[in-house]
Motif scaffolding. Structure first.
Motif, mmCIF file in Angstrom:
data_model
loop_
_atom_site.group_PDB
_atom_site.id
_atom_site.type_symbol
_atom_site.label_atom_id
_atom_site.label_comp_id
_atom_site.label_asym_id
_atom_site.label_seq_id
_atom_site.Cartn_x
_atom_site.Cartn_y
_atom_site.Cartn_z
ATOM 1 N N VAL A 178 69.450 26.475 26.019
ATOM 2 C CA VAL A 178 69.917 27.399 24.987
ATOM 3 C C VAL A 178 71.408 27.167 24.793
ATOM 4 N N ARG A 179 71.794 26.793 23.564
ATOM 5 C CA ARG A 179 73.206 26.517 23.243
ATOM 6 C C ARG A 179 73.807 27.682 22.471
ATOM 7 N N ILE A 180 75.121 27.850 22.622
ATOM 8 C CA ILE A 180 75.831 28.877 21.879
ATOM 9 C C ILE A 180 76.795 28.210 20.911
ATOM 10 N N PHE A 181 76.841 28.732 19.688
ATOM 11 C CA PHE A 181 77.805 28.304 18.681
ATOM 12 C C PHE A 181 78.566 29.548 18.233
ATOM 13 N N ALA A 182 79.886 29.501 18.386
ATOM 14 C CA ALA A 182 80.730 30.639 18.002
ATOM 15 C C ALA A 182 81.637 30.220 16.857
ATOM 16 N N LEU A 193 67.703 32.504 34.145
ATOM 17 C CA LEU A 193 68.803 31.776 33.529
ATOM 18 C C LEU A 193 69.575 31.021 34.593
ATOM 19 N N SER A 194 69.876 29.750 34.317
ATOM 20 C CA SER A 194 70.707 28.963 35.218
ATOM 21 C C SER A 194 72.163 29.380 35.057
ATOM 22 N N LYS A 195 73.030 28.842 35.887
ATOM 23 C CA LYS A 195 74.451 29.008 35.634
ATOM 24 C C LYS A 195 74.821 28.131 34.429
ATOM 25 N N PRO A 196 75.887 28.447 33.712
ATOM 26 C CA PRO A 196 76.232 27.727 32.485
ATOM 27 C C PRO A 196 76.597 26.266 32.749
ATOM 28 N N PHE A 197 76.529 25.460 31.698
ATOM 29 C CA PHE A 197 76.919 24.054 31.781
ATOM 30 C C PHE A 197 77.352 23.561 30.415
ATOM 31 N N ARG A 198 78.014 22.434 30.404
ATOM 32 C CA ARG A 198 78.407 21.796 29.152
ATOM 33 C C ARG A 198 77.209 21.049 28.595
ATOM 34 N N TYR A 199 76.838 21.326 27.356
ATOM 35 C CA TYR A 199 75.641 20.735 26.751
ATOM 36 C C TYR A 199 75.694 19.219 26.836
ATOM 37 N N GLN A 200 74.516 18.615 27.175
ATOM 38 C CA GLN A 200 74.457 17.184 27.453
ATOM 39 C C GLN A 200 73.734 16.357 26.392
ATOM 40 N N GLY A 201 73.334 16.969 25.270
ATOM 41 C CA GLY A 201 72.585 16.236 24.255
ATOM 42 C C GLY A 201 73.430 15.246 23.482
ATOM 43 N N ARG A 202 72.766 14.545 22.565
ATOM 44 C CA ARG A 202 73.449 13.491 21.810
ATOM 45 C C ARG A 202 74.596 14.013 20.961
ATOM 46 N N HIS A 247 87.552 20.772 35.852
ATOM 47 C CA HIS A 247 87.798 22.175 36.187
ATOM 48 C C HIS A 247 87.872 23.052 34.937
ATOM 49 N N SER A 248 87.539 22.497 33.782
ATOM 50 C CA SER A 248 87.672 23.266 32.557
ATOM 51 C C SER A 248 86.576 24.310 32.461
ATOM 52 N N LEU A 249 86.790 25.244 31.543
ATOM 53 C CA LEU A 249 85.847 26.336 31.363
ATOM 54 C C LEU A 249 84.930 26.113 30.165
ATOM 55 N N TYR A 250 84.945 24.907 29.613
ATOM 56 C CA TYR A 250 84.110 24.658 28.446
ATOM 57 C C TYR A 250 82.674 24.420 28.892
ATOM 58 N N GLN A 251 81.872 25.465 28.819
ATOM 59 C CA GLN A 251 80.458 25.388 29.157
ATOM 60 C C GLN A 251 79.707 26.213 28.116
ATOM 61 N N ASP A 252 78.871 25.543 27.339
ATOM 62 C CA ASP A 252 78.331 26.164 26.134
ATOM 63 C C ASP A 252 76.813 26.267 26.131
ATOM 64 N N ALA A 253 76.179 26.219 27.302
ATOM 65 C CA ALA A 253 74.722 26.259 27.343
ATOM 66 C C ALA A 253 74.232 26.819 28.672
ATOM 67 N N VAL A 254 73.000 27.298 28.661
ATOM 68 C CA VAL A 254 72.301 27.677 29.895
ATOM 69 C C VAL A 254 70.882 27.135 29.802
ATOM 70 N N LEU A 255 70.223 27.054 30.952
ATOM 71 C CA LEU A 255 68.822 26.655 30.988
ATOM 72 C C LEU A 255 67.987 27.910 31.172
ATOM 73 N N PHE A 256 67.074 28.149 30.237
ATOM 74 C CA PHE A 256 66.160 29.275 30.349
ATOM 75 C C PHE A 256 64.800 28.766 30.817
ATOM 76 N N THR A 257 64.241 29.412 31.832
ATOM 77 C CA THR A 257 62.910 29.079 32.343
ATOM 78 C C THR A 257 62.001 30.283 32.145
ATOM 79 N N ALA A 258 60.878 30.070 31.490
ATOM 80 C CA ALA A 258 59.945 31.161 31.196
ATOM 81 C C ALA A 258 59.119 31.501 32.426
ATOM 82 N N SER A 259 58.923 32.800 32.654
ATOM 83 C CA SER A 259 58.105 33.225 33.781
ATOM 84 C C SER A 259 56.623 33.223 33.452
ATOM 85 N N GLY A 260 56.297 33.296 32.185
ATOM 86 C CA GLY A 260 54.901 33.350 31.789
ATOM 87 C C GLY A 260 54.335 34.749 31.765
ATOM 88 N N ALA A 261 55.166 35.742 32.115
ATOM 89 C CA ALA A 261 54.680 37.118 32.168
ATOM 90 C C ALA A 261 54.672 37.784 30.797
#
Length: 527
Positions: free
Chosen positions: A67-71, A104-113, A137-151
């Motif tokens: 999941v990416r964020i655009f501000a 939700l994972s901890k945030p990360f910098r998006y790795q796509g193309r 050490h920068s704070l630029y992290q614009d995504a998280v990984l969401f994992t569905a529980s199926g519930a």
């Protein structure tokens, strides 16, 4: 940890360095690297948009999606009549409306193309090197990984930045069942080694809290041949189809007073969202040494634990009489079901720590502070995690002597595909030499960094190496000696080994290879 949680982008990055840079030094580095003053935070955020990658794809239970964020808004120092500019994320809080819908994972910098490139990485220069260090050490992290529980059939995820909030609805097709596994390798029950110390290793086998991040399979405990072969330089590429069954490698060394239990945690990738300055590499192997006092019982009593994180040793005690020596103490040991020490392993770089300030996991609350993680316990069965926040996944033990040592030093052709960087072991303090003239210093790896991951006999602690206290490899090859230098234990540590198949007797000449007779003697425990 129950499903759900809140994570923040920009709340801080706990990465591969053992300590954060001083803020003034980091600010100067960033300013110099960018050719001017530090970039200012956004002044006003008007709109937040969340997108999944891939876009609009319904998920299956336990499946993960980025999941990416655009501000967008008005940036600092921009004229009011200029068009709005896209803003880099500052401090963003992600929130699942229903904690039972997933993790939700901890945030990360998006790795796509289409990810924003890392600026400043080009021809080697003082400026680019400074920027590479600062960028990690920068704070630029614009995504998280969401994992569905199926519930639930739908998950709602929100993000808040600068007073603006955006949401996204993620569909989960619970009726279709779990996502199919792409793994092509499955290991059956492993043949039991004749090792007489196996029961001792099982009794003390650690409880492992393994943090997971945006590539969870890279964080799962594994084995060197998880992809079905013994080549080390294809493990990065073969990870998607490799087995995620859980294994921990072990070895036991004995003196007249103590047992030293070595546990190694192997991963096929050391990874980051900022793979600059060799921050990533193929293969990864870090671990711990558990010092157990022989007290007349079959299993002894654990008194101390030393863990390895990025060539730095951390020390913990189970006995209050243990004191620091060359190393200071970093915390108190805790145990799962009485005899299994609790350890935490970071995601990405996989440094190993005991309970305390370096562990981003609460053992009492069973919660990973940054986001997701898997806990592992010894069951004698190699289970697979169902998802990146699974609990009490069973692992099996593999003997290092049989799986690695004999392959690396047996003179066979296969060693060249598995190991590299052979070196001469030169112990400090007049201590015993190794059983071979040269030892394999690293697992063969080429992706991102060559020969970066080391078997335990290639480990070192920067402080004791630089101080001339211990040689390369000596911390784990000669654990009685290293424990006596690093710590002060309640009772004297005998430095005479009754069982150490990796070292020669002090007066014996080193050999070029190990004969069957050598192996028979090596595997015979002392009195």
């Amino acid at each position: 940890m129950m499903p759900g949680g809140i994570v923040e982008v920009g709340a801080g990055w706990r990465g591969r360095a053992s300590a954060a840079w001083p803020s003034r030094t980091l600010a100067a580095a960033l300013a110099l690297a960018s050719g001017g003053a530090l970039a200012q935070p956004p002044n006003a955020v008007r709109e937040i948009e969340l997108r999944t990658e891939p876009r609009d794809a319904p998920m299956l239970p336990f499946e993960s999606v980025t999941v990416r964020i655009f501000a967008r808004g008005t940036a600092v120092n921009r004229p009011a009549d200029r068009p709005d500019v896209r803003l880099e994320p500052g401090r963003v809080a992600f929130h699942l409306h229903d904690p039972g819908s997933g993790w939700l994972s901890k945030p990360f910098r998006y790795q796509g193309r289409d990810a924003p490139p890392l600026p400043g990485v080009g021809p080697p220069s003082f400026r680019s090197r400074l920027f590479a260090l600062a960028e990690r050490h920068s704070l630029y992290q614009d995504a998280v990984l969401f994992t569905a529980s199926g519930a639930r059939a739908e998950a709602v995820l929100s993000a808040t930045l600068g007073g603006a909030t955006g949401s996204i609805r993620i569909r989960v097709s619970a009726a279709d069942g779990p996502a199919p596994s792409p793994e092509r390798v499955t290991f059956g029950e492993q043949p039991r080694s004749p090792d007489p110390y196996r029961a001792l290793a099982e009794h003390h086998a650690p409880f492992v809290a393994q943090e997971t991040w945006f590539h969870p399979k890279s964080d799962y405990l594994g084995r060197f041949d998880a992809d079905g072969d013994w080549r080390g330089d294809n493990n990065w590429a073969n990870l998607p189809r490799a087995s995620s069954q859980a294994y921990v490698y072990y070895a036991v060394i004995e003196t007249e007073t103590h047992w030293f239990l070595l546990y190694n945690f192997f991963h096929l990738r050391d990874y980051s969202d900022k793979c600059v300055s060799a921050a990533c590499h193929e293969n990864d192997n870090e671990g711990l040494i558990l010092t157990v006092a022989r007290d007349g019982s079959a299993t002894g009593r654990a008194v101390a634990m030393e863990t390895l994180a990025h060539n730095k040793v951390y020390s913990y005690r189970a006995d209050p009489r243990v004191r620091g020596n060359f190393h200071n103490l970093d915390g108190e040991m805790e145990f799962y079901r009485g005899s299994h020490p609790l350890v935490f392993v970071h995601s990405g770089g996989h440094g190993v720590y005991g309970p305390g300030k370096h562990a981003s996991y609460s053992f009492a609350a069973d919660r990973f502070h940054g986001g997701t993680g898997v806990t592992y316990v010894y069951k004698g069965v190699a289970e697979r995690p169902r998802h990146p926040s699974d609990r009490e996944v069973g692992y099996d033990l593999l003997p290092i002597y049989d799986h690695w040592w004999l392959l690396a030093h047996g003179g066979g052709e296969g060693a060249a595909e598995s190991f590299s960087d052979y070196f001469a072991y030169r112990p400090r303090g007049g201590r015993p030499r190794a059983r071979h003239r040269e030892l394999a210093g690293a697992f063969l790896g080429r992706r991102h960094g060559a020969g970066m991951a080391k078997p335990f006999w290639g480990w070192h602690d920067n402080a004791t190496l630089k101080g001339g206290v211990l040689a390369k490899g000596q911390w784990a090859l000669d654990p009685a000696y290293s424990a006596s230098r690093n710590l002060t234990l309640p009772r004297p540590v005998s430095l005479r080994y009754t069982f150490n198949p990796y070292l020669l007797d002090p007066d014996a000449p080193p050999s070029g290879s190990e004969s069957p007779r050598d192996r028979e003697v090596a595997l015979r425990p002392g009195p």
